[in-house]
Scaffold this active site. Structure first.
Site, PDB file in Angstrom:
ATOM      1  N   LYS A 161       0.837  -1.247  -0.039  1.00  0.00           N
ATOM      2  CA  LYS A 161      -0.050  -0.139  -0.092  1.00  0.00           C
ATOM      3  C   LYS A 161       0.885   1.394   0.072  1.00  0.00           C
ATOM      4  O   LYS A 161       0.611   2.180  -0.756  1.00  0.00           O
ATOM      5  CB  LYS A 161      -1.055   0.055   1.151  1.00  0.00           C
ATOM      6  CG  LYS A 161      -1.955  -1.070   1.160  1.00  0.00           C
ATOM      7  CD  LYS A 161      -2.945  -1.182   2.520  1.00  0.00           C
ATOM      8  CE  LYS A 161      -3.770  -2.420   2.265  1.00  0.00           C
ATOM      9  NZ  LYS A 161      -4.312  -2.620   3.555  1.00  0.00           N
ATOM     10  N   GLN A 213      -4.948  -1.384   9.868  1.00  0.00           N
ATOM     11  CA  GLN A 213      -4.605  -2.681   9.051  1.00  0.00           C
ATOM     12  C   GLN A 213      -5.033  -3.611   9.785  1.00  0.00           C
ATOM     13  O   GLN A 213      -4.905  -3.778  11.180  1.00  0.00           O
ATOM     14  CB  GLN A 213      -3.192  -2.738   8.968  1.00  0.00           C
ATOM     15  CG  GLN A 213      -2.619  -4.131   8.107  1.00  0.00           C
ATOM     16  CD  GLN A 213      -3.195  -4.102   6.610  1.00  0.00           C
ATOM     17  OE1 GLN A 213      -3.311  -3.047   6.005  1.00  0.00           O
ATOM     18  NE2 GLN A 213      -3.631  -5.041   6.157  1.00  0.00           N
ATOM     19  N   ASP A 234     -11.091   3.000   4.421  1.00  0.00           N
ATOM     20  CA  ASP A 234     -11.643   1.517   4.222  1.00  0.00           C
ATOM     21  C   ASP A 234     -13.090   1.403   4.082  1.00  0.00           C
ATOM     22  O   ASP A 234     -13.649   0.099   4.193  1.00  0.00           O
ATOM     23  CB  ASP A 234     -11.159   0.878   5.520  1.00  0.00           C
ATOM     24  CG  ASP A 234      -9.794  -0.191   4.949  1.00  0.00           C
ATOM     25  OD1 ASP A 234      -9.640  -0.338   3.693  1.00  0.00           O
ATOM     26  OD2 ASP A 234      -9.158  -0.820   5.485  1.00  0.00           O
TER      27      ASP A 234
END
Ligand code: NAD
Length: 290
Positions: free
Chosen positions: A51, A95, A118
């Protein structure tokens, strides 16, 4: 036909890069994504690295903030608040999975929904399920983009999604069954308690496998011409590789490929699209979503 996620991603990243140049001009700085990584789960390390690398390539300032596996949740909540209040941070990504001693939901809800790239806060899940998404979780977003880019019309199609997680199966169910521009499918959501899975998959025009169980979809379970999207990432031992393992999906590729009209490989299918659409969400955050 093989769906080349890498190639599709490349095209989208090019579009994003040029979009980012304009956004940076308007903002007077680069858009920024902060990623919080707790502990050192090897798979998470790999994803985070990829990422950050993509951020750098497209022109996003990617920052990795690491915490020890035993970090106190109060410290994490404070860090998230700091990022929420930093006007030079556009996106915040926690994460997953977080270590078991932490409350994942509590941490996610601490993220300002306007920076939740997200799309996992309750507010953003609510928007998605009401048919007006703010941030679409990156993997389902990538899958929807695959259909657009290969020119598959979803309206009226019979879809079977296997796996009901908050990051893949559920949001995808909502998107594909919704009233969006390319959606209106009839969707069945299967999971580990589904009895006789092939009864459903054999009817499906499109099958999305997102379980983390290798080879749960084999050639006998699909109809001729079905479209297969394999989200799963499973490590299997492979002594011929330097790493000692290789990655395979949830689908028995060799046999399913003989009957499928389209299929995504693992790796190189859904994976690259996920990172790409995360970049797109950071762009949208930097533009100022409402
Ligand atoms: P999860 O563990 O949260 O959920 C798995 C789901 O699969 C559950 O709903 C479970 O009921 C279902 N399931 C498991 N075994 C099953 C079986 N034998 N039959 C039917 N249903 C079964 O998983 P997740 O986070 O959604 O991830 C799923 C897989 O997708 C994993 O392999 C993960 O690594 C991969 N993944 C890939 C990407 C990508 O970008 N390619 C992104 C996210 C997740």
């Amino acid at each position: 036909m093989l769906i080349d996620g890498k190639e599709i991603s490349k095209k989208i990243l090019k579009e994003i890069s040029s979009d980012l140049r304009q956004i940076s001009k308007n903002l007077g700085r680069q858009p920024a994504l902060s990623i919080i990584l707790i502990g050192n789960n090897p798979a998470s390390e790999t994803y985070v690295k990829a990422k950050i690398k993509t951020c750098n390539e497209v022109g996003i300032k990617g920052e990795l903030i690491r915490f020890d596996v035993n970090v106190d949740s109060k410290i994490l909540m404070k860090e998230i608040d700091k990022l929420n209040n930093n006007s030079e941070v556009d996106g915040i990504l926690l994460q997953l999975p977080v270590p078991k001693n932490l409350d994942e939901r509590e941490l996610i809800e601490q993220i300002n929904p306007l920076k939740d790239v997200d799309g996992l806060t309750a507010e953003n899940i609510g928007f998605l399920n009401s048919g007006a998404p703010r941030f679409i979780p990156a993997t389902p977003y990538g899958i929807m983009e695959i259909f657009n880019r290969i020119g598959v019309t979803l309206s009226g199609k019979k879809v079977v999604i296997i796996g009901r997680s908050n990051i893949v199966g559920r949001p995808l169910f909502s998107l594909m069954s919704g009233r969006g521009e390319n959606s209106n499918s009839t969707v069945t959501l299967c999971h580990s308690y589904t009895e006789n899975l092939s009864e459903f998959t054999l009817q499906a025009d499109i099958i999305i496998a997102a379980t983390g169980s290798a080879n749960i979809v084999d050639g006998s379970m699909i109809k001729e011409g079905a479209i297969i999207i394999d989200v799963g990432i499973n490590r299997v031992d492979d002594k011929s590789r330097k790493s000692g393992y290789r990655l395979i999906g949830d689908v028995d590729f060799k046999n399913v490929n003989k009957k499928a009209s389209y299929i995504t490989p693992v790796p190189g299918g859904v994976g690259p699209m996920t990172i790409t659409m995360l970049m797109k969400n950071v762009c949208n955050a930097a533009k100022g979503v409402k």
